[in-house]
Motif scaffolding. Structure first.
Motif, mmCIF file in Angstrom:
data_model
loop_
_atom_site.group_PDB
_atom_site.id
_atom_site.type_symbol
_atom_site.label_atom_id
_atom_site.label_comp_id
_atom_site.label_asym_id
_atom_site.label_seq_id
_atom_site.Cartn_x
_atom_site.Cartn_y
_atom_site.Cartn_z
ATOM 1 N N UNK A 135 1.752 6.601 9.231
ATOM 2 C CA UNK A 135 1.925 5.157 9.265
ATOM 3 C C UNK A 135 1.473 4.412 8.026
ATOM 4 N N UNK A 136 0.260 4.685 7.571
ATOM 5 C CA UNK A 136 -0.269 3.899 6.459
ATOM 6 C C UNK A 136 0.446 4.202 5.157
ATOM 7 N N UNK A 137 0.788 5.477 4.944
ATOM 8 C CA UNK A 137 1.538 5.827 3.746
ATOM 9 C C UNK A 137 2.920 5.199 3.736
ATOM 10 N N UNK A 138 3.552 5.175 4.913
ATOM 11 C CA UNK A 138 4.879 4.565 5.033
ATOM 12 C C UNK A 138 4.789 3.067 4.761
ATOM 13 N N UNK A 139 3.789 2.411 5.328
ATOM 14 C CA UNK A 139 3.614 0.972 5.097
ATOM 15 C C UNK A 139 3.292 0.687 3.632
ATOM 16 N N UNK A 140 2.468 1.540 3.030
ATOM 17 C CA UNK A 140 2.093 1.343 1.625
ATOM 18 C C UNK A 140 3.314 1.406 0.721
ATOM 19 N N UNK A 141 4.221 2.325 1.015
ATOM 20 C CA UNK A 141 5.450 2.425 0.221
ATOM 21 C C UNK A 141 6.255 1.131 0.315
#
Length: 385
Positions: A226-232
């Motif tokens: 989740x956080x990596x996807x949101x960061x992108x």
């Protein structure tokens, strides 16, 4: 936990910078520890520091000012943001965009907290086996992406493992709060929780805009994704707004935007934390020079608890139902921060031969550190310049 990086986004030396303002002259650059991420059990905590020096000269942009911002409210971690901009007004515009986006994804991609008027992953989990939940399209996008990552990682990274991961999370919190009563889940409990991890039980109805978990005992955990996807998504939004040079670090999911205009060679320096925290003379396992890419590290040395002298960390191998013991740390360099986030966890729970083949297939550079602190890496792992 995910990742321990120390980001040294700095010029090669003070002489590489031009027009250092008075505040920069007085306040020497320093490393600042950042809290670990504790939003989801399967995510990796990170400890990042950002350091930059002075103003920079860029042939295309002219003189650029360095600005920094720390944001504490979202994803139960600290977001560090560095940007080189023409003036403070431009930087403030980026900060507003960043905060708005962080708030949005913090609320939507949340398995633990409820928010007025927001249906998130907690809402979906609470309605498992009961009814479909109407959600924002961004939630559906993440569920569908997570199913792609399930296939991409041969089923190892599975958002439907929330029951098993939640059990370990519960025991970790209990053990940290009461060390004298520290314990691990019983085998029978792990077997029961692990029986409910069928990702196909998570149904998406795009037309209706709903997500439904058919199995009432399946829970979604998006910590490895989740956080990596949101960061992108957020980094892309900042670039769409005009950001050309900077670093976005959301709890250690680190995107290097463009190049470093304060460095003579245009690179940011990234130092990978030594997982042997007792080795004070060698705090870093590797220092690399990078630009316009992303870096993520998964490690076992920040979020763990002790039972009878044995350490139990948070990165769970779905095959054994216990914390993986293959590595102390795995670092991944890949242009796609969302995939780098997931890959770092995946490589942490598979052996090196398989990991090497996977890294080559996806074009990632990887550094592994084993239980004895031996270091191996892909052939293209970069060195500092």
């Amino acid at each position: 936990m995910k990742k321990i990086l120390m980001i040294l986004a700095l010029a090669a030396s003070l002489s590489a910078c031009a027009n250092i303002n008075e505040k920069e002259k007085v306040e020497k650059p320093k490393l600042e520890a950042v809290k670990e991420d504790d939003n989801n059990e399967s995510s990796n905590s990170k400890e990042d520091s950002l350091e930059t020096v002075g103003q920079a000269q860029n042939k295309e942009d002219g003189d650029l000012e360095k600005h920094t911002e720390k944001i504490y409210e979202y994803f139960d971690t600290i977001t560090d943001f560095i940007a080189y901009t023409k003036d403070e007004k431009e930087f403030d515009r980026y900060v507003k965009v960043l905060k708005d986006e962080l708030k949005t994804y913090h609320e939507l991609y949340n398995s633990y907290d409820a928010f007025d008027g927001v249906n998130n992953f907690r809402t979906i989990n609470e309605n498992a086996g009961k009814k479909p939940v109407k959600v924002d399209p961004k939630v559906i996008e993440l569920v569908e992406y997570s199913k792609e990552m399930y296939d991409f990682t041969n089923g190892k990274i599975n958002i439907a493992m929330g029951s098993l991961l939640g059990l370990w999370h519960e025991y970790r919190e209990m053990s940290l709060d009461n060390p004298d009563k520290a314990a691990i889940p019983e085998e029978s409990m792990l077997v029961k929780a692990s029986a409910h991890k069928d990702i196909d039980s998570i149904e998406v109805d795009e037309k209706a805009g709903t997500v439904f978990i058919k199995d009432p005992n399946v829970q979604i955990d998006i910590g490895a994704i989740g956080k990596g996807y949101a960061t992108k998504i957020i980094a892309n939004r900042l670039m769409e707004e005009g950001l050309r040079h900077g670093i976005l670090s959301v709890g250690g999911d680190d995107v290097l935007i463009g190049d470093n205009p304060a460095s003579e060679n245009s690179y940011y320096k990234i130092a990978i934390q030594n997982p042997n925290l007792e080795d004070k003379e060698n705090p870093y396992s590797s220092v690399v020079s990078l630009k316009n890419t992303s870096v993520v590290t998964s490690g076992d040395y920040q979020r763990f608890f002790m039972v009878d002298g044995k350490r139990y960390h948070h990165i769970i191998d779905p095959d054994t139902m216990y914390p993986s013991t293959k590595w102390r740390s795995v670092s991944v360099i890949l242009d796609d921060i969302a995939k780098a986030d997931t890959i770092s966890t995946y490589l942490f729970i598979i052996d090196q031969k398989e990991g090497m083949e996977f890294a080559k297939k996806v074009g990632a550079e990887v550094l592994w550190i084993d239980e004895d602190y031996n270091i191996t890496s892909t052939e293209g792992w970069p060195e500092a310049k």
